[in-house]
Scaffold this motif. Structure first.
Motif, PDB file in Angstrom:
ATOM      1  N   SER A   1    -114.653  35.140  13.845  1.00  0.00           N
ATOM      2  CA  SER A   1    -114.614  33.874  14.876  1.00  0.00           C
ATOM      3  C   SER A   1    -113.483  33.671  15.693  1.00  0.00           C
ATOM      4  N   GLU A   2    -113.188  32.985  16.898  1.00  0.00           N
ATOM      5  CA  GLU A   2    -112.429  32.663  17.350  1.00  0.00           C
ATOM      6  C   GLU A   2    -111.336  31.687  16.710  1.00  0.00           C
TER       7      GLU A   2
ATOM      8  N   PRO B   1    -109.277  28.606  17.783  1.00  0.00           N
ATOM      9  CA  PRO B   1    -109.161  27.583  18.902  1.00  0.00           C
ATOM     10  C   PRO B   1    -107.772  26.827  18.832  1.00  0.00           C
TER      11      PRO B   1
ATOM     12  N   ARG C   1    -105.675  33.948  24.787  1.00  0.00           N
ATOM     13  CA  ARG C   1    -106.941  33.735  25.786  1.00  0.00           C
ATOM     14  C   ARG C   1    -108.003  33.004  24.762  1.00  0.00           C
ATOM     15  N   PRO C   2    -108.650  31.933  25.605  1.00  0.00           N
ATOM     16  CA  PRO C   2    -109.679  31.502  24.848  1.00  0.00           C
ATOM     17  C   PRO C   2    -110.668  32.291  24.499  1.00  0.00           C
ATOM     18  N   GLY C   3    -111.136  32.295  23.230  1.00  0.00           N
ATOM     19  CA  GLY C   3    -112.055  33.306  22.669  1.00  0.00           C
ATOM     20  C   GLY C   3    -111.599  34.593  22.440  1.00  0.00           C
ATOM     21  N   GLY C   4    -110.308  34.723  22.487  1.00  0.00           N
ATOM     22  CA  GLY C   4    -109.692  36.060  22.319  1.00  0.00           C
ATOM     23  C   GLY C   4    -109.707  37.182  23.447  1.00  0.00           C
TER      24      GLY C   4
ATOM     25  N   TYR D   1    -106.037  37.834  21.032  1.00  0.00           N
ATOM     26  CA  TYR D   1    -105.002  37.250  20.753  1.00  0.00           C
ATOM     27  C   TYR D   1    -103.967  38.463  20.303  1.00  0.00           C
TER      28      TYR D   1
ATOM     29  N   SER E   1    -109.125  40.438  18.044  1.00  0.00           N
ATOM     30  CA  SER E   1    -110.427  40.213  18.802  1.00  0.00           C
ATOM     31  C   SER E   1    -111.582  39.665  18.226  1.00  0.00           C
ATOM     32  N   VAL E   2    -112.346  38.928  18.789  1.00  0.00           N
ATOM     33  CA  VAL E   2    -113.424  38.194  17.923  1.00  0.00           C
ATOM     34  C   VAL E   2    -114.672  38.958  18.055  1.00  0.00           C
TER      35      VAL E   2
ATOM     36  N   PRO F   1    -118.121  38.651  16.081  1.00  0.00           N
ATOM     37  CA  PRO F   1    -119.002  37.787  15.299  1.00  0.00           C
ATOM     38  C   PRO F   1    -119.880  38.526  14.294  1.00  0.00           C
TER      39      PRO F   1
END
Length: 527
Positions: A48-49, A51, A201-204, A206, A235-236, A238
Motif C-alpha cells: 500500500s502507499e 501518504p 511521489r503520491p502513490g509512489g 519513494y 514501489s506500491v 497491491p
C-alpha cells in the motif's frame, strides 16, 4: 492509568506495519552465490502507499526503519542489542540509556541526550495523538529527562510497566529539525538512520539514499559494508500475484507475499524469510444489547466451529489451529488455545442459555432471533472471506441468522471503531510482539476514549494483567499467559490459524524483524 489512544490506532492490531518495529524475526536464507553489487539500487514492493513518512503517524511507522534509529535494536532471536545507545538499564518504572558518541542527524547536527528526551516526550504526549508512536510506547504515562554531559537519557513511568527497554528503546527518534516543523515529516525525513528520503511521489515510488559515515546501526552496523545498496526504491504493488510475477521476472528485488502465490515462488533461488502471523484473529462484540454480551453464546459459537477446517481455509492449504493471540516469536508466546477454548456441545450450551429453535427454524430467545453481523476484509488477506464464510455456515447450521459482509479495510475499521455495527469481526495480524500490546484491545474504554472496540470486560484478565505489569520483562510470562488463557476461556476472542507470509528476495539477502520489517543495514545486493 492507561494512556488514552486515539481512535485511528485500530489498524495497529489488524495490520503488520505498525508493529514491525518491535519483536523478533528471522534471517533470510539464500541460494545466491554471485558477487556483491557495491552501491546498487534495491527495488522493494509495498502492498500500500505511504501518504505520510512521519514515523509517529499510523502510516509512517512501518517505513521509519530506513531513516530513523532507535535507542536499541532487536536481533532475529529477540536479543536486545545497541542502537543509538551503547548501554541501558531498566526496572518496571525507570529506564536509562547511554548514547554512543559521534551520532549525527541527517542535517549534520550532533544528536544530544536532550534531543532524544525531547523526541520521547513529544511522541508520548497524548495531546499530539500520534497513533504510530503509541503502538510502540508504553501504555502508561511517562516523563523523559536528559544529562548532556553524561550522554544519558532517562524515563520514569507513572505506573509499573515491564518492557521499558523493548518499548521506549524501540521508538524511532526524530531529530530537533523535524520536531521544530513536524508537518514537514510527511514528505521529508529528519533522523539519524542509514538512509534519507530523497524522492516522494503520491502513490509512489519513494526513494531513499544512503548516508555516508553512518556507524551506529544495530550492534554497530555501518553503511560502509560491501553490497549495501546506495538507493532503496519502494514501489506500491497491491496484489500479491503481481508482486510474485515481478520477483520471478526481476522487476523487483524484495517483496512480502502471502497466500497461494507463495507456492509458485519455490525453487527459483530466491532468498526467503518466513514471517509468522495469526490468520483470522476474531473478536466478538460484547457491548450492551448485543447477543454476544452473553459469554454462553460466545462459547457456543466457538465450540461449534471446526478449528482444523478453519485453519486449512485460512492458510489456503493444510493449516494449524492458532495457539495464542500473538504470532510465533512474540514475547511470552505459548500453546494456550487448545486447552482453554470452550469445547462443550454448542446446541446444548445455547439451550441452557435460553435459546431455542423449533424444527429447523432459527434460534430465538424472548422473541428475538440470534442475528449475527459477521464482517471481514480481503484487504487483510485473500483467505479471510472464505474463512468467514465457513464460520457463517457453522453458525447458520446451529440456528443463527448470519449476515456475512466483506468490507474494504477503511469500512471495516469504521464499523469497529465508529459505528460498532458488527457482531463478529475477522482480521489477520502478527499481533503484538509484547503481551502488553493487547491490553487496550481487551480492557478499558471503548472508542473514542479507548481501543476496546469489542467492549471486552474480563475481571480475571484485568487482575492478572495488573500483577504482570509489576513483574520485570519476561519474568512475568507465566502471569501474562494466564491472562491470555482467561480471555480464551471466556471466548472474548478467537485466533484461527498460525500462518506464514514470506519475504522474498531476488538477488538479495536480508534480515527481518517481527512482522516482516526489513533491517536496512542487513540488505545486500548480488549480481
Amino acid at each position: 492509568m492507561p494512556r488514552r489512544f486515539p481512535p485511528v490506532a485500530p489498524a495497529a492490531l489488524l495490520t503488520a506495519s505498525a508493529v514491525a518495529l518491535s519483536g523478533c524475526g528471522g534471517v533470510a536464507g539464500s541460494s545466491t552465490t554471485t558477487p556483491l553489487v557495491d552501491r546498487g539500487t534495491v527495488r522493494i514492493a509495498e502492498s500500500s502507499e505511504t501518504p505520510s513518512f512521519d514515523p509517529y503517524s499510523t502510516f509512517g511507522a512501518g517505513q521509519a526503519r530506513y531513516a530513523y534509529d532507535s535507542l536499541v535494536n532487536l536481533t532475529p532471536d529477540g536479543t536486545v542489542v545497541s542502537g543509538l545507545a551503547s548501554s541501558w538499564q531498566a526496572t518496571t518504572t525507570t529506564a536509562t540509556f547511554t548514547l554512543r558518541p559521534g551520532i549525527t542527524c541527517s542535517d549534520g547536527t550532533t544528536l544530544t541526550a536532550s534531543a532524544v528526551a525531547r523526541a520521547l516526550g513529544y511522541a508520548g504526549d497524548p495531546a499530539h495523538q500520534l497513533a504510530g508512536a503509541q503502538t510502540v510506547l508504553p501504555n502508561v504515562p511517562f516523563t523523559a529527562s536528559a544529562d548532556d554531559d553524561a550522554g544519558t537519557v532517562s524515563a520514569t513511568t507513572a505506573a509499573p510497566f515491564p518492557f521499558l527497554t523493548r518499548t521506549l528503546g524501540l521508538l524511532p527518534i526524530v531529530c530537533p529539525a523535524g520536531l521544530d516543523r513536524p508537518a514537514t515529516l510527511e514528505r521529508t525525513t529528519q533522523g539519524t538512520g542509514p538512509y534519507v528520503l530523497t524522492r516522494y511521489r503520491p502513490g509512489g515510488p519513494y526513494e531513499f539514499t544512503v548516508r555516508e559515515g553512518y556507524a551506529w546501526g544495530p550492534a554497530g552496523a555501518t553503511t560502509a559494508e560491501p553490497g549495501l545498496p546506495a538507493r532503496i526504491v519502494l514501489s506500491v504493488v497491491p496484489q500479491a500475484s503481481t508482486a510474485a510475477n515481478l520477483l520471478l521476472t526481476g522487476g523487483i528485488d524484495i517483496a512480502n507475499v502471502n497466500g497461494p502465490d507463495r507456492a509458485r515462488l519455490t525453487g527459483h533461488g530466491l532468498a526467503t524469510a518466513d514471517v509468522p502471523t495469526v490468520v483470522g484473529l476474531t473478536f466478538f462484540n460484547q457491548r450492551p444489547g448485543r447477543s454476544l454480551a452473553d459469554p454462553a453464546v460466545r462459547g457456543a459459537l466457538v465450540a461449534a466451529l471446526d478449528r482444523q477446517g478453519l485453519a486449512n481455509v485460512a492458510v489456503g492449504g493444510v493449516g494449524r489451529p492458532a495457539t495464542d493471540f500473538g504470532a510465533e516469536g512474540a514475547v511470552c508466546h505459548a500453546d494456550l488455545a487448545a486447552a482453554n477454548l470452550p469445547d462443550r456441545d454448542a446446541a446444548e450450551a445455547l439451550r441452557a442459555a435460553g435459546w431455542t429453535r423449533t424444527g429447523g427454524g432459527p434460534l430465538g430467545k424472548d422473541g428475538h432471533r440470534l442475528r449475527l453481523r459477521l464482517i471481514t476484509s480481503a484487504d487483510l488477506g485473500p483467505t479471510l472471506p472464505p474463512a468467514a464464510e465457513l464460520m457463517a455456515r457453522a453458525w447458520t447450521a446451529l440456528g443463527a441468522d448470519v449476515e456475512l459482509v466483506t468490507e474494504s479495510l477503511p469500512a471495516l475499521v469504521n464499523a469497529m471503531y465508529r459505528t460498532a455495527d458488527f457482531d463478529v469481526v475477522v482480521g489477520s495480524t502478527p499481533g503484538s510482539a509484547l503481551p502488553v500490546g493487547f491490553i487496550p484491545f481487551f480492557s478499558g474504554p471503548t472508542p473514542a476514549r479507548g481501543l476496546n472496540f469489542a467492549g471486552v470486560t474480563n475481571p480475571e484478565y484485568d487482575v492478572l494483567v495488573a500483577q504482570a505489569l509489576r513483574e520485570p520483562d519476561t519474568t512475568g510470562c507465566g502471569t501474562w499467559n494466564r491472562a491470555a488463557a482467561a480471555l480464551l476461556r471466556a471466548a472474548d476472542a478467537l485466533p484461527i490459524a498460525d500462518g506464514r507470509s514470506t519475504v522474498y528476495g531476488y538477488r538479495t539477502t536480508f534480515a527481518t524483524t517481527f512482522g516482516g520489517g526489513l533491517v536496512p543495514t542487513s540488505i545486500r545486493l548480488h549480481r
